[in-house]
Write a protein that holds these residues in place. Structure first.
Motif, mmCIF file in Angstrom:
data_model
loop_
_atom_site.group_PDB
_atom_site.id
_atom_site.type_symbol
_atom_site.label_atom_id
_atom_site.label_comp_id
_atom_site.label_asym_id
_atom_site.label_seq_id
_atom_site.Cartn_x
_atom_site.Cartn_y
_atom_site.Cartn_z
ATOM 1 N N LEU A 177 0.619 -1.226 0.154
ATOM 2 C CA LEU A 177 0.365 -0.053 -0.041
ATOM 3 C C LEU A 177 0.894 1.256 -0.246
ATOM 4 C CD1 LEU A 177 -2.942 -1.033 2.548
ATOM 5 C CD2 LEU A 177 -2.925 -0.767 -0.163
ATOM 6 N N ASP A 178 1.866 1.023 0.682
ATOM 7 C CA ASP A 178 2.402 2.261 0.915
ATOM 8 C C ASP A 178 3.597 2.954 -0.270
ATOM 9 O OD1 ASP A 178 2.191 3.577 3.109
ATOM 10 O OD2 ASP A 178 2.809 2.115 4.708
ATOM 11 N N THR A 179 3.761 1.076 -1.696
ATOM 12 C CA THR A 179 4.834 2.119 -2.419
ATOM 13 C C THR A 179 3.848 1.925 -3.614
ATOM 14 O OG1 THR A 179 5.429 -0.192 -2.513
ATOM 15 C CG2 THR A 179 7.059 1.105 -1.299
ATOM 16 N N TYR A 180 2.296 1.559 -3.205
ATOM 17 C CA TYR A 180 1.648 0.924 -4.658
ATOM 18 C C TYR A 180 1.266 2.421 -5.657
ATOM 19 C CZ TYR A 180 -2.880 0.458 -6.608
ATOM 20 O OH TYR A 180 -3.613 -0.364 -7.849
ATOM 21 N N GLY A 181 1.698 3.658 -5.481
ATOM 22 C CA GLY A 181 1.243 4.584 -6.701
ATOM 23 C C GLY A 181 2.464 4.444 -7.456
ATOM 24 N N ARG A 182 3.523 3.724 -7.283
ATOM 25 C CA ARG A 182 4.167 3.409 -8.484
ATOM 26 C C ARG A 182 3.795 2.426 -9.518
ATOM 27 N NH1 ARG A 182 9.415 1.355 -4.831
ATOM 28 N NH2 ARG A 182 9.032 -0.809 -4.089
ATOM 29 N N PHE A 183 3.637 1.134 -8.689
ATOM 30 C CA PHE A 183 2.825 0.381 -9.459
ATOM 31 C C PHE A 183 1.758 0.753 -10.618
ATOM 32 C CE2 PHE A 183 -0.256 -4.202 -9.288
ATOM 33 C CZ PHE A 183 0.756 -4.323 -10.229
ATOM 34 N N ARG A 184 0.406 1.494 -9.440
ATOM 35 C CA ARG A 184 -0.615 2.092 -10.515
ATOM 36 C C ARG A 184 0.165 2.687 -11.632
ATOM 37 N NH1 ARG A 184 -4.285 6.375 -11.231
ATOM 38 N NH2 ARG A 184 -6.565 5.391 -11.337
ATOM 39 N N THR A 185 1.015 3.835 -12.056
ATOM 40 C CA THR A 185 1.921 4.667 -12.029
ATOM 41 C C THR A 185 2.193 3.256 -13.618
ATOM 42 O OG1 THR A 185 2.642 6.287 -11.464
ATOM 43 C CG2 THR A 185 3.683 6.468 -13.191
ATOM 44 N N GLY A 186 2.707 2.554 -13.708
ATOM 45 C CA GLY A 186 2.506 1.624 -14.565
ATOM 46 C C GLY A 186 1.766 1.434 -15.378
ATOM 47 N N ALA A 187 0.795 1.051 -14.890
ATOM 48 C CA ALA A 187 -0.248 0.518 -15.731
ATOM 49 C C ALA A 187 -1.414 1.149 -16.182
ATOM 50 C CB ALA A 187 -1.532 -0.254 -14.290
ATOM 51 N N GLU A 188 -1.243 2.770 -15.488
ATOM 52 C CA GLU A 188 -1.437 3.920 -16.332
ATOM 53 C C GLU A 188 -1.117 4.167 -17.816
ATOM 54 O OE1 GLU A 188 -3.294 7.374 -13.746
ATOM 55 O OE2 GLU A 188 -1.093 6.878 -12.746
ATOM 56 N N ALA A 189 0.547 3.505 -17.701
ATOM 57 C CA ALA A 189 1.299 4.258 -18.934
ATOM 58 C C ALA A 189 0.678 3.314 -19.693
ATOM 59 C CB ALA A 189 2.978 4.010 -18.860
ATOM 60 N N LEU A 190 0.702 1.612 -19.309
ATOM 61 C CA LEU A 190 0.016 0.900 -20.263
ATOM 62 C C LEU A 190 -1.228 1.298 -20.601
ATOM 63 C CD1 LEU A 190 0.675 -1.850 -21.253
ATOM 64 C CD2 LEU A 190 -0.469 -3.191 -19.409
ATOM 65 N N LEU A 191 -2.200 0.939 -20.018
ATOM 66 C CA LEU A 191 -3.367 1.706 -20.519
ATOM 67 C C LEU A 191 -2.957 3.330 -22.215
ATOM 68 C CD1 LEU A 191 -6.722 0.775 -20.840
ATOM 69 C CD2 LEU A 191 -6.475 2.885 -18.684
ATOM 70 N N ARG A 192 -2.661 3.584 -21.369
ATOM 71 C CA ARG A 192 -2.142 4.743 -22.048
ATOM 72 C C ARG A 192 -1.908 4.511 -23.860
ATOM 73 N NH1 ARG A 192 -1.096 8.129 -18.280
ATOM 74 N NH2 ARG A 192 1.432 7.411 -18.592
ATOM 75 N N GLU A 193 -1.075 3.604 -23.452
ATOM 76 C CA GLU A 193 -0.223 3.409 -24.640
ATOM 77 C C GLU A 193 -1.059 2.086 -25.554
ATOM 78 O OE1 GLU A 193 3.706 2.696 -27.167
ATOM 79 O OE2 GLU A 193 2.793 4.012 -25.239
ATOM 80 N N LEU A 194 -2.234 1.257 -24.303
ATOM 81 C CA LEU A 194 -2.734 0.200 -25.383
ATOM 82 C C LEU A 194 -4.301 1.240 -26.278
ATOM 83 C CD1 LEU A 194 -3.472 -2.041 -22.785
ATOM 84 C CD2 LEU A 194 -2.494 -2.581 -24.741
ATOM 85 N N GLY A 195 -3.719 2.197 -26.284
ATOM 86 C CA GLY A 195 -5.290 3.192 -26.502
ATOM 87 C C GLY A 195 -4.746 3.141 -28.201
ATOM 88 N N GLY A 196 -3.738 3.009 -28.533
ATOM 89 C CA GLY A 196 -2.619 3.088 -30.026
ATOM 90 C C GLY A 196 -1.948 1.782 -30.142
ATOM 91 N N ALA A 197 -2.556 1.164 -29.528
ATOM 92 C CA ALA A 197 -2.342 -0.515 -29.638
ATOM 93 C C ALA A 197 -2.814 -1.694 -30.110
ATOM 94 C CB ALA A 197 -1.014 -1.262 -29.284
ATOM 95 N N GLY A 198 -3.882 -1.058 -30.319
ATOM 96 C CA GLY A 198 -5.087 -1.996 -30.126
ATOM 97 C C GLY A 198 -6.784 -1.405 -29.955
ATOM 98 N N GLY A 199 -6.274 -0.523 -28.757
ATOM 99 C CA GLY A 199 -7.854 -0.085 -27.563
ATOM 100 C C GLY A 199 -8.353 -0.626 -27.241
#
Length: 318
Positions: A127-149
């Motif tokens: 929980l105390d380091t969760y932010g960095r894990f979620r940041t990667g998930a957000e970046a992947l979702l943005r990338e997927l918007g242009g890699a298949g949607g």
């Protein structure tokens, strides 16, 4: 006389056993949290929009309760982080604030997703380091918007990850404990979204978790990145029909971890064959020049290639 890799691993075990008591001063697992309601931790039974919204509401209530408990304990930092997690636009399928925390968060529209990436984190994720894990998930979702949607990313923090500087990080024990929960989650996800393409993305120690969960798992691809090994000598030993990929950044310190296994009295250590090695049999993808925490960094070669794998397009570089 022990070989050099074995001597190195033995030295790491000794160093970890000395450092572990010194590195636990913060003890994030000691922050109390209420027992979650069954509706906030049970298996996923439906991915229909109404069922998901009901589930998200139940976990949000649990996060609010955990925030109040943390505040009463005097941990204002944890309380503030939990209040942020309970925001109306956040969607959790699982939340348990006890013992460092267990969460499963959805980014994107899971109810209608055609491509679903399940992220499994490595050491030092709580929980105390969760932010960095979620940041990667957000970046992947943005990338997927242009890699298949039409995609969703699931940040699966469903186990108590080991500390990087600990003997647990050199042993499969935590992974063996985590694997049944990951299997159950993916099975529920498959039942809820039977036509979706599911990819398992496994970072660092998370690749050991994925390997333990892999046999028969209903996923299209398993991607190992920054992996210390899986405990298997060849992809065949994972007993999966999924395509298995491996990538490692050029500046990732994990490359220096000895790829051996040791059995000592009361201790199992090491994870065997390097997944990047030809004899392991994985499909190797270009992960660029980044370090151990850079695989989902925006603009990186590794992120672009991981997104292409999730979209079912292979990779642009090998």
């Amino acid at each position: 006389m022990a070989s050099r890799p074995r001597r190195t691993l033995l030295a790491a075990l000794v160093a970890a056993s000395v450092a572990l008591p010194l590195s636990g001063a913060a003890r994030p697992a000691a922050v109390p949290a209420p027992v979650p309601a069954p509706s906030a931790v049970g298996p996923l039974t439906s991915a229909a929009p109404a069922a998901l919204e009901k589930r998200y509401a139940a976990t949000r209530d649990g996060i609010h309760a955990a925030a109040r408990t943390a505040a009463g304990h005097g941990d204002t930092r944890r309380a503030a982080a939990l209040r942020s997690m309970a925001a109306p636009d956040r969607r959790f399928l699982v939340f348990d604030g006890r013992d460092g925390g267990r969460t499963v968060e959805v980014l994107g529209d899971l109810a209608h997703a055609e491509r679903i990436a399940v992220l499994v984190p490595g050491a030092d994720t709580g929980l105390d380091t969760y932010g960095r894990f979620r940041t990667g998930a957000e970046a992947l979702l943005r990338e997927l918007g242009g890699a298949g949607g039409r995609a969703a990313v699931v940040a699966w923090m469903g186990y108590k990850s080991p500390g990087t500087v600990s003997t647990d990080a050199l042993s499969p024990g935590r992974a063996e404990d985590a694997a049944p929960g990951l299997r159950a989650f993916v099975d529920g996800l498959r039942a809820g979204r039977p036509a979706a393409r599911i990819t398992l993305l496994c970072h660092s120690y998370g690749s050991v978790v994925c390997a333990r969960a892999a046999p028969g798992l209903p996923v299209a691809d398993i991607v190992l990145y920054g992996s210390p090994g899986t405990g298997a000598d060849h992809v065949r030993q994972l007993r999966t029909r999924a395509r298995v990929w491996a990538g490692r950044g050029a500046d990732d310190w994990i490359a220096r971890v000895p790829h051996v296994r040791l059995s000592l009295p009361g201790v199992r250590a090491g994870f065997g064959t390097d997944p990047m090695a030809a004899e392991f049999g994985a499909r190797v993808f270009d992960a660029g020049a980044g370090g151990h925490g850079d695989y989902l960094a925006p603009g990186s070669v590794s992120l672009a290639n991981i997104a292409r794998i999730v979209a079912g397009k292979g990779t642009s570089r090998a």
